[in-house]
Design an enzyme around this catalytic site. Structure first.
Site, short mmCIF file in Angstrom:
data_model
loop_
_atom_site.label_atom_id
_atom_site.label_comp_id
_atom_site.label_asym_id
_atom_site.label_seq_id
_atom_site.Cartn_x
_atom_site.Cartn_y
_atom_site.Cartn_z
N ASP A 110 33.06 40.06 39.09
CA ASP A 110 32.39 39.88 40.36
C ASP A 110 33.50 39.76 41.40
OD1 ASP A 110 31.36 38.80 42.67
OD2 ASP A 110 30.22 37.21 41.69
N GLN A 167 34.54 38.02 46.28
CA GLN A 167 35.50 37.20 47.03
C GLN A 167 36.94 37.67 46.86
OE1 GLN A 167 34.51 34.97 49.11
NE2 GLN A 167 32.36 35.01 48.51
N HIS A 189 28.97 32.44 40.75
CA HIS A 189 27.93 32.48 41.77
C HIS A 189 26.60 32.73 41.05
CE1 HIS A 189 25.64 34.18 45.16
NE2 HIS A 189 26.51 33.60 45.95
N LYS A 244 31.49 41.37 53.16
CA LYS A 244 32.57 40.38 53.10
C LYS A 244 33.92 41.05 53.37
CE LYS A 244 30.07 37.80 49.56
NZ LYS A 244 29.37 36.70 50.21
N CYS A 300 25.52 28.45 46.41
CA CYS A 300 24.93 29.25 45.31
C CYS A 300 25.73 29.11 44.03
CB CYS A 300 24.78 30.72 45.70
SG CYS A 300 23.58 30.99 46.98
#
Lengths: 141, 403
Positions: free
Chosen positions: B197, B200, B120, B223, B361
């Site tokens: 990261d 997700q 991302h 999220k 993104c």
């Protein structure tokens, strides 16, 4: 026909459709009818950058009037710019620069064509108006 | 799990969009919120608000203990210690915090940072910035056509100059679940630290930072069924101890004289100013929600939706899936013929179906596949097979209109 008369005609045309589906199909038809541009005209100078799809806009002067052409990689966006060109193309820079755009708000797609959603509808209108202003300055100069 | 009961916990799922029942498949961008999260935030402002950490009065103490309880709750959820949790505005701020504290302190000209093609922007741009500032060099792990990291190429990129490896746990665009255990183990062999990261990953799969042995982990509450504007950076205590503060100001100090300051202990050293108290407390309710249903069950439900949707989409002429990794979380990215994703997204929206379109993104990833963007459907615990059916019908209708 003046820019104003053209806008009224488009408002009337869209008023015939009750369903959003038909309105979108009509927009898509405007996209399909638009001639589009050669790849050589899809330059950085001619681009109207949007968030999700791009629009390229060119202008030429003929007998004191501005002729626009445009293209987009997305058909709905191409339809929207096609609609704008239907309104603005073929008029004097003075008329283009000074006539207010109200048709988009009134054809019942306003909520669907917010500036962000319509891939920079505002940017497209600005580019058309700025081009007209530049040509007007040149004509007056 | 009784999905219809779970759906009742989400008031927004009763809403109509463009006159149609909402089908919300944009969960990778942000998930919807259960009533428990909404009420926790609302009750906090109605009955419990005060500033935290300094007040001697009852409300302040109550707010402080609720706020700090979330830190413990989250630490427990991901297998960390509470002092290893730094609250940030979200994943992006967490990565920037890491880059501008650990990065600034440890990077010398010629040092190397490894990221991947599928990151991302929030795990790319900070590194572009910090490479410029420090003279470090960015190396990129390539991907194969399925959207999986080329781990052989990765091991070849590693050397004694590698200082940081910063990769996504799960790709937001492709859904690829990266083999982060392998990535971490290899990086550690060269003494590099690894940031994952996890934006997700945490909403969809089980995450235990201790078990992964990652050095840093970043994620966002919104999220994870929680509020926007709150997220966190996990860091191993011994590494966080050595890092300089991020922002200067109240809350992060031990003492201040006119000419110098000393800094507070972990985790407060990194939390200057009045934090986002209400949303942090709301985040706590979101973690409770996740714990109630269990990451394992959520992952299984989303896999069922993913597999069913993939099977049904496969029947559509001209469909092209972008990202076909063997290990995927509940994300499907696709294109149909030469229909622009924007056009498909606009028509689906008119049918009440929310999907994401565009580059998500991840522009370099789009450049890799040489496409303008994709249509992305991403699932959450409250989505159903019936919604997938509506979505498939919508895609077919849009295809008819746009072809």
């Amino acid at each position: 026909m003046t820019i104003k008369e053209k806008q009224d005609q488009i408002i009337e045309e869209f008023a015939m459709f009750d369903e959003w589906m038909d309105k979108y199909e009509n927009i898509i038809d405007y996209g399909k009818e638009l001639e589009g541009l050669n790849d050589s005209d899809k330059t950085d100078e001619n681009i109207v950058r949007g968030c999700q799809s791009n629009v390229w806009l060119t202008a030429t002067e003929k007998d004191g009037k501005l002729i626009f052409n445009a293209d987009s990689d997305a058909i709905i966006t191409k339809g929207i710019i096609g609609l704008l060109l239907e309104i603005f193309s073929g008029h004097t820079p003075q008329e283009i620069a000074t006539t207010e755009l109200y048709a988009i708000d009134e054809i019942g797609l306003k909520e669907h064509l917010s500036p962000n959603r319509a891939n920079g509808l505002t940017s497209m209108v600005n580019k058309i108006k700025m081009t007209a202003l530049a040509y007007r300055a040149k004509q007056n100069g | 799990m009784d999905i219809s009961k779970i759906r009742e916990e989400f008031p927004i799922l009763q809403e109509k969009v463009n006159g149609k029942p909402l089908v919300y498949f944009d969960n990778a961008a942000s998930s919807q919120k259960p009533i428990s999260v909404i009420e926790t935030i609302s009750n906090y402002y109605l009955k419990e608000h005060a500033n935290i950490h300094r007040g001697v009065h009852t409300l302040s103490q109550k707010a402080t203990s609720k706020y700090e309880a979330v830190r413990e709750n989250l630490a427990d959820y991901i297998g960390a210690e509470s002092k290893e949790i730094i609250f940030t505005r979200g994943t992006t701020e967490a990565i920037n915090l890491f880059a501008s504290t650990y990065g600034a302190e440890n990077l010398m000209p010629g040092d190397e940072i490894i990221i991947s093609t599928l990151e991302h922007h929030s795990n790319m741009v900070p590194w572009h910035m910090w490479c410029k500032k420090t003279g470090a060099i960015l190396k990129i792990i390539p991907i194969n056509d399925a959207g999986e990291l080329d781990l052989e190429a990765y091991t070849e990129l590693l050397n004694e100059k590698t200082k940081i490896v910063s990769v996504a746990h799960v790709s937001n665009t492709l859904g690829t679940v990266n083999d982060v255990k392998f990535i971490i183990q290899k990086a550690h062999e060269f003494g590099a630290v690894v940031l994952l990261d996890g934006a997700q990953a945490l909403p969809h799969i089980e995450v235990n930072v201790n078990d992964l042995d990652c050095d840093f982990y970043a994620s966002s509450a919104h999220k994870m069924y929680g509020p926007t504007g709150i997220g966190f950076l996990y860091g191993k205590a011994e590494l966080l101890e050595k890092m300089p503060p991020y922002h200067g100001g109240g809350e992060m100090i031990k003492s201040v004289s006119l000419l110098e300051s000393t800094y507070a202990d972990l985790p407060f050293k990194f939390e200057a100013g009045t934090p986002n108290i209400a949303d942090t407390i709301g985040f706590g309710a979101a973690i409770d929600f996740l714990k109630k249903y269990g990451a394992h069950n959520i992952a299984a439900h989303e896999k069922m939706l993913h597999d069913y949707a993939t099977e049904e989409l496969s029947k559509i002429e001209g469909i092209r899936f972008i990202g076909t990794s063997k290990h995927k979380a509940g994300v499907i990215s696709f294109l149909i013929g030469d229909i622009h994703p924007y056009d498909l997204g606009v028509i689906l929206d008119q049918l009440g179906i929310a999907v994401r379109t565009g580059h998500h993104c991840t522009e370099p990833l789009m450049q890799h596949f040489n496409i303008p963007g994709t249509v992305r459907a991403s699932f959450a615990i409250y989505n159903t097979k019936e919604e997938v059916d509506q979505f498939i019908a919508g895609v077919k209708r849009a295809q008819r209109m746009l072809s």
